[in-house]
Design a protein around this motif. Sequence first.
Motif, short mmCIF file in Angstrom:
data_model
loop_
_atom_site.label_atom_id
_atom_site.label_comp_id
_atom_site.label_asym_id
_atom_site.label_seq_id
_atom_site.Cartn_x
_atom_site.Cartn_y
_atom_site.Cartn_z
N ASP A 87 0.81 -1.22 0.00
CA ASP A 87 0.00 0.00 0.00
C ASP A 87 0.85 1.28 0.00
N VAL A 88 2.07 1.20 0.57
CA VAL A 88 2.87 2.43 0.72
C VAL A 88 3.89 2.63 -0.40
N VAL A 89 4.22 1.57 -1.16
CA VAL A 89 5.26 1.73 -2.18
C VAL A 89 4.63 2.06 -3.53
N ASN A 90 5.39 2.82 -4.33
CA ASN A 90 4.94 3.18 -5.67
C ASN A 90 5.59 2.31 -6.75
N ALA A 91 6.70 1.69 -6.40
CA ALA A 91 7.39 0.78 -7.30
C ALA A 91 8.10 -0.25 -6.43
N VAL A 92 8.39 -1.41 -7.00
CA VAL A 92 9.00 -2.46 -6.19
C VAL A 92 10.03 -3.23 -7.01
N SER A 93 11.09 -3.64 -6.31
CA SER A 93 12.14 -4.46 -6.91
C SER A 93 12.20 -5.78 -6.15
N PHE A 94 12.27 -6.89 -6.88
CA PHE A 94 12.25 -8.21 -6.27
C PHE A 94 13.60 -8.91 -6.45
N THR A 95 14.03 -9.62 -5.40
CA THR A 95 15.23 -10.46 -5.48
C THR A 95 14.88 -11.84 -4.93
N ILE A 96 15.09 -12.87 -5.75
CA ILE A 96 14.88 -14.25 -5.32
C ILE A 96 16.23 -14.94 -5.32
N GLU A 97 16.66 -15.39 -4.15
CA GLU A 97 18.00 -15.97 -3.99
C GLU A 97 18.17 -17.21 -4.89
N PRO A 98 19.22 -17.24 -5.71
CA PRO A 98 19.43 -18.39 -6.61
C PRO A 98 19.61 -19.72 -5.89
N ALA A 99 20.06 -19.68 -4.62
CA ALA A 99 20.31 -20.92 -3.88
C ALA A 99 19.02 -21.66 -3.51
N LEU A 100 17.87 -21.01 -3.62
CA LEU A 100 16.60 -21.66 -3.29
C LEU A 100 16.28 -22.75 -4.31
N THR A 101 15.48 -23.72 -3.89
CA THR A 101 15.08 -24.78 -4.81
C THR A 101 14.14 -24.24 -5.88
N ASP A 102 14.02 -24.99 -6.98
CA ASP A 102 13.15 -24.54 -8.06
C ASP A 102 11.70 -24.40 -7.60
N GLU A 103 11.26 -25.32 -6.74
CA GLU A 103 9.89 -25.24 -6.22
C GLU A 103 9.70 -23.97 -5.40
N THR A 104 10.68 -23.66 -4.57
CA THR A 104 10.60 -22.46 -3.75
C THR A 104 10.62 -21.21 -4.61
N LYS A 105 11.44 -21.22 -5.66
CA LYS A 105 11.51 -20.06 -6.55
C LYS A 105 10.16 -19.83 -7.24
N GLN A 106 9.48 -20.90 -7.61
CA GLN A 106 8.17 -20.77 -8.26
C GLN A 106 7.17 -20.10 -7.31
N ILE A 107 7.16 -20.55 -6.07
CA ILE A 107 6.24 -19.96 -5.09
C ILE A 107 6.64 -18.52 -4.78
N ALA A 108 7.96 -18.27 -4.70
CA ALA A 108 8.44 -16.90 -4.46
C ALA A 108 8.01 -15.98 -5.60
#
Length: 230
Positions: free
Chosen positions: A119-140
């Motif tokens: 609600d408070v941000v006007n733009a957002v940047s996302f970082t998903i750690e490469p070390a996570l499993t593929d399943e976790t990355k999908q949910i992330a």
Amino acid sequence: MNTTLLNPRMLGFWARCVREAQHLSQDALAANASVNIRTVQRFEAGLPINVISRRVIAKALGYTDPDIFDDPKFIETVLKFFDGLRAQQQQDLDNQHPDHVRIDAQALVNGDAVARFADVVNAVSFTIEPALTDETKQIAASFCDYVQDLMDVDDFPVSSSLGFAKDLDSILEELRGLGASVYSATRDRKFRRVDWGDKPSWEMTVGYLAIVPADRELSQLYIPRWMKLA
């Protein structure tokens, strides 16, 4: 007078450093102190041992005062050492990221907190750690998409807000179950184009989300010092 107590894990690490500086093995230290090696191992791991064992280990490490570990001056010296070590480590990290700045981060632990962030941000940047499993990355990635969609929703009723929070709670719970944590940070920025002349800068709040393995506890995020808007 209040006396600062040294964190047992910090004391244990200090004792290990002193032992290794003297080229002593844990077996040798245990023999010199006339204690079981498990006592030395527990002490260096920050686990509790009895007062007598603490005193004989102090003597075996070369301290003339057997109660040195409780001495305020000793504690102050150790705390200063670790403060300097942390400062040097932080400086080394800063040197590795010359084009980035550090901003305070906090863990997002429930859907309400995520909804407030969106609600408070006007733009957002996302970082998903490469070390996570593929399943976790999908949910992330699904989580990030949900936050992005939520940012585009205006003036939704309270009932919808509760539904969004519940959905986000479920996703966060799923990420935790897969060994991931979500951290957020915000930074107020001003943007302007060179051809705007006397027009005021565009002020906005930029949000940052990082999904990392749960064993990484973050208090700050490194973000680009400069950013361009498309």
